[in-house]
Write a protein that holds these residues in place. Structure first.
Motif, PDB file in Angstrom:
ATOM      1  N   ALA C 227      -3.757  21.236 -16.344  1.00 45.77           N
ATOM      2  CA  ALA C 227      -5.217  21.189 -16.240  1.00 45.77           C
ATOM      3  C   ALA C 227      -5.834  21.241 -17.637  1.00 45.77           C
ATOM      4  O   ALA C 227      -6.779  20.522 -17.956  1.00 45.77           O
ATOM      5  CB  ALA C 227      -5.712  22.351 -15.393  1.00 45.77           C
ATOM      6  N   LEU C 228      -5.263  22.099 -18.503  1.00 43.65           N
ATOM      7  CA  LEU C 228      -5.725  22.226 -19.892  1.00 43.65           C
ATOM      8  C   LEU C 228      -5.557  20.904 -20.626  1.00 43.65           C
ATOM      9  O   LEU C 228      -6.451  20.444 -21.345  1.00 43.65           O
ATOM     10  CB  LEU C 228      -4.901  23.337 -20.537  1.00 43.65           C
ATOM     11  N   GLN C 229      -4.379  20.272 -20.405  1.00 48.10           N
ATOM     12  CA  GLN C 229      -4.115  18.987 -21.061  1.00 48.10           C
ATOM     13  C   GLN C 229      -5.112  17.918 -20.597  1.00 48.10           C
ATOM     14  O   GLN C 229      -5.554  17.090 -21.390  1.00 48.10           O
ATOM     15  CB  GLN C 229      -2.687  18.543 -20.737  1.00 48.10           C
ATOM     16  N   ALA C 230      -5.471  17.996 -19.291  1.00 49.39           N
ATOM     17  CA  ALA C 230      -6.406  17.014 -18.741  1.00 49.39           C
ATOM     18  C   ALA C 230      -7.841  17.319 -19.164  1.00 49.39           C
ATOM     19  O   ALA C 230      -8.764  16.584 -18.807  1.00 49.39           O
ATOM     20  CB  ALA C 230      -6.289  16.995 -17.223  1.00 49.39           C
ATOM     21  N   GLY C 231      -8.007  18.426 -19.893  1.00 56.13           N
ATOM     22  CA  GLY C 231      -9.348  18.777 -20.373  1.00 56.13           C
ATOM     23  C   GLY C 231     -10.292  19.201 -19.267  1.00 56.13           C
ATOM     24  O   GLY C 231     -11.505  19.010 -19.364  1.00 56.13           O
ATOM     25  N   GLU C 232      -9.742  19.817 -18.200  1.00 54.08           N
ATOM     26  CA  GLU C 232     -10.602  20.236 -17.090  1.00 54.08           C
ATOM     27  C   GLU C 232     -11.502  21.405 -17.502  1.00 54.08           C
ATOM     28  O   GLU C 232     -11.192  22.166 -18.414  1.00 54.08           O
ATOM     29  CB  GLU C 232      -9.754  20.648 -15.881  1.00 54.08           C
ATOM     30  N   ASN C 233     -12.592  21.564 -16.746  1.00 55.33           N
ATOM     31  CA  ASN C 233     -13.536  22.655 -16.947  1.00 55.33           C
ATOM     32  C   ASN C 233     -12.836  24.011 -16.785  1.00 55.33           C
ATOM     33  O   ASN C 233     -12.204  24.262 -15.756  1.00 55.33           O
ATOM     34  CB  ASN C 233     -14.645  22.506 -15.898  1.00 55.33           C
TER      35      ASN C 233
END
Lengths: 264, 264, 264, 264, 264
Positions: C227-233
């Motif tokens: 999720a962090l890699q995908a730049g999620e909120n």
């Protein structure tokens, strides 16, 4: 009524009872009321704790499933579905409404009514699969109640025998009564092992086997309803549904049907 | 409070106890403090080693789950979801915010609040499925603690009896006390087998059956929340959720509901 | 160090030992060197045959896993991942390099370094899942060694007792020594059943439960890294990761967090 | 040759034998030719009925798998595949033909030759997965033969003992010989339980553990061959294949390798 | 006829019988008609209750599967399919009609006739997979009947022995007959354990192993039929089907075939 089940239950008890009488035993020494209380009371109590009341209430239903013969033959069901598929192809699915309403089988009826209603095929499949899952879960639960009882009964028998031995060994004043007292203690083991292996476990196994046959029939009906809804060729539907049946070397029936289907 | 469970627990112990008294046994000979220490102490210790402290702390919670009746009926839940779907269709999902905040049921509440917040449907499903998995894992763990205790108890009973026999057989000076001493040794087996089969294993089974019902209800809620979020027709939602319930020959309720739904 | 495990191991042995002493037994009659050789030697040998040397060498590691408390709390881990996600969003993933290198937890470190390196997300998932599988396999193997020993120990006890009985029954010259000799034979059964149920099996169960917690934490980290890699909120990430935790009626913590997240 | 297995087998039999001698038993009373016939003959016969001749012929092969050490280290295999991937990238896959033909390992050889031949990647994966399944099935079958023998042996021991007791109890003319005769009957139980727990079951477990390691190595090779065929970066291939190995806190090796790979 | 199975059955009974005679037992003391009635009657009855009549009627069929050798060698089947694929490629699938009609093997025949008929490939796969499932289910059911009998037989033996002991212990008037009477009681245990472990369980295992081989052959045929329908290169088909066979270090056959295929 599946006669094999009824005869099997009676035959099993008779084999044990007459084997004992034949050996020269007295019928009375097989009847011990304290062992009856401990084994059957204990098994019943442990099973009652194991399941919520809502499941326990389904025991009569479970027994009905154990003794009932499969009411619908898969081959007859295939014929019926192929007939309806032929009607649906010629006259449209709406022509099936009366036929569907007259059906006994709730799964087929429900499925056909959804088709008549014009329900989306994907939703039809989803709803019918959920219904199938509900049947599977219910039957598994029913089998599990008997399996659980079949697991507790022999241990209740052992408890009865151990309590009998504790009683006997604490009062050795009269050694002459030692043998008969131990015999009495053993009746608890007999009750536990016999009730589990002649009644509870065979019934659980029967419910499971019947459930498998039912699920298989539901799968056949599901495949048939969806093919009918998709307006597939009735001969192709028959071919597909026949594949649910066994095809083994030496069996001619299915082969002939397939050959016919192939020639059409 | 599930009365069947409470009555079952008491009835099981009574069946064994009064069976023993009826046979002419003395209540005192069933009470042996060293056997109590060995069987219950040993079972407790072995179970404590088997699980991390964080799981053991959940035992009171597990007991609560074993004795509690299912608080929400699936049919009432279906009615509620269909009502909310009707509101959502007429007035939009934002209209559900107050209703959601007033809900007791945390899974439904959490799901509806996500819908009200406008969370992405795929993310909503993902989060609710993760929550469902967490519930499943937790309940399985709780059942496993009792199952593990039910597995250790009989072997602790055997250990107690073997130690009793070692003690008895090492000191045969007074053969007259042989019988009562062996009787004492057997109480350990009795404690082990009875505690496992009247308490630990039935409770483990109850927790598992209740967990299955809970998971099934969560699945029904999940399907309902997603259908509501997708703005599906409330009658279709009812039809879909009804499929989670059993549909068997002879059962009229669901058939009627489906027939009604089909006519609308 | 998980105190419950250590105390459980000691308490179990004490319960048995003091139960025996309390009954009036002599501590010496519980110690029988030939039975020790047969039961522990036999169990060790059978277990050594069952696994390749490379697995047997991991036994100390397995013991470490059995006694160690989970070092990282899931909630703390969620906080850490959310913090890093906030940094990554503001300053880019490269800003995490120093933080990643300072991490103790190898799975999170390795995953973050791959993110910093700009590894393809699909490859990152694939590699982290392979690593997770490797941990799962390793822990299962470790638990299996103890389970296998716990399966062999009681049968070695039976072998020891049967051999003892063969010895005793072959030499009935002195009937007076019959009792004590049988008592000696029974110590083998005692050693086998007690070592399996107080040591081997509980430790196997502990290793498995700890492994499940570890795998769950790895899944949480995996989801967080991706999720962090995908730049999620970051708030959405917290919401998603919180779903790995249990949400039950009566529990307020998670509900509040979710409510907060919903308001943002 | 896995020394742990050989030493374990010998140590197990010695522990039992010398334990018995130490207790004062006579070696001769452990040897009973009728029990040998009943237990080993019965176990062999029941196992022969359980499997088709084609599987029974693989027993020597199964034994070879049980005693053999894993011949290839995963780390060495990773190095080899990365080397070949480097060559393939520089000089094309055709440059691997000679190297592939010189390989001992049939799975890797077969896979590489398909790559050299320019076989379609999807077909390559399909064929290699089918080969992997064939290995898995074969090894499971081999383990199952020993497991089956390990299941039958103790029951054959019980049969031998029951037949011995029937013989003894039918002829109570000379009560003096009762003890030694029962001792003889018990040797059958001893043979059955000892052969199962010292030989058959440990060997079955060893075959299974070795099979798991082999399958894991095949998976690593499969992943490597496909990555090589896809022309992936050798450093990325190493990173991916390294993930098959365990990565635990405290282990430095893999972490360093990953750190290096990350810096390149 | 699989000779290993027939010889195994006879050898097992002989090993037990002659072991008993060798020990000095009288053949007559192994024959007890009441124990025969209890054990075989009880096992038969419990098994009859466990399955619907339709499944019980398949027992002769199950026995045929247990004793029959695999009729078709996988390698011969591969040759046949590759030959037909060559014909189909040169002359079109219609050229296979006569050959298909002449086939003995119903699965291959049915599949080829569908190919000749021009059935849609997806439908062909679906129908053949349904047929494969039907075979699998049927064989599993057949094995389960024998497994169930093998589970009930030993407990019926215990029931017979407990009833015998109850009879003996209730009538201790003549202590001299105690031994022979207990011996008689033990024959029930002997019958139960021996019939389960020499007959029922090995036959169940044999049916299962044969079923696995059959299913594997069906999978090979399915893959071959679909490849042939897709008009794949016959050498590629051989390569793919060969992967169903084992490829181990030291085995030359398959390697050579693959090498040849690679050179073409």
């Amino acid at each position: 009524m599946d006669l094999a089940t009824v005869i099997g239950l009676i035959a099993g008890i008779c084999a044990l009872f007459f084997g004992f009488i034949w050996e020269g035993g007295h019928a009375a020494s097989l009847f011990e009321k304290t062992a009856l209380l401990i084994v059957f009371g204990g098994t019943f109590a442990a099973t009652a704790v194991s399941f919520p009341l809502s499941k326990l209430k389904r025991i009569p239903d479970a027994l009905r499933h154990a003794f009932r013969k499969a009411d619908i033959e898969p081959l007859a069901m295939i014929d019926r579905i192929v007939d309806m598929a032929t009607v649906a192809r010629r006259e449209g699915v709406l022509a099936l409404e009366n036929e569907a309403n007259a059906l006994e089988e709730p799964f087929l009826k429900n499925g056909l009514l959804m088709v008549v209603d014009g329900t989306d095929p994907e939703l039809t499949r989803q709803i019918l699969e959920l219904e199938m899952d509900a049947v599977e879960r219910e039957r598994e639960q029913q089998a599990k109640i008997f399996e659980t009882a079949g697991g507790f009964a022999p241990t209740m028998g052992i408890i009865g025998t151990v309590m009998g031995l504790i009683h006997v060994l604490s009062n050795l004043a009269d050694p002459g009564s030692l043998g008969p007292s131990i015999a009495v203690a053993f009746t608890a083991t007999l009750y536990g092992v016999a009730s589990a292996n002649l009644i509870y476990l065979p019934l659980a196994s029967k419910i499971k086997t019947n459930a498998q046959e039912r699920i298989q029939l539901l799968e056949l009906m599901l495949e048939g309803i969806l093919a009918l809804q998709a307006g597939e060729n009735p001969q192709l539907i028959r071919k597909k549904l026949n594949s649910f049946m066994l095809l083994e070397p030496g069996e001619q029936r299915t082969k002939k049907v397939d050959a016919n289907a192939a020639q059409e």
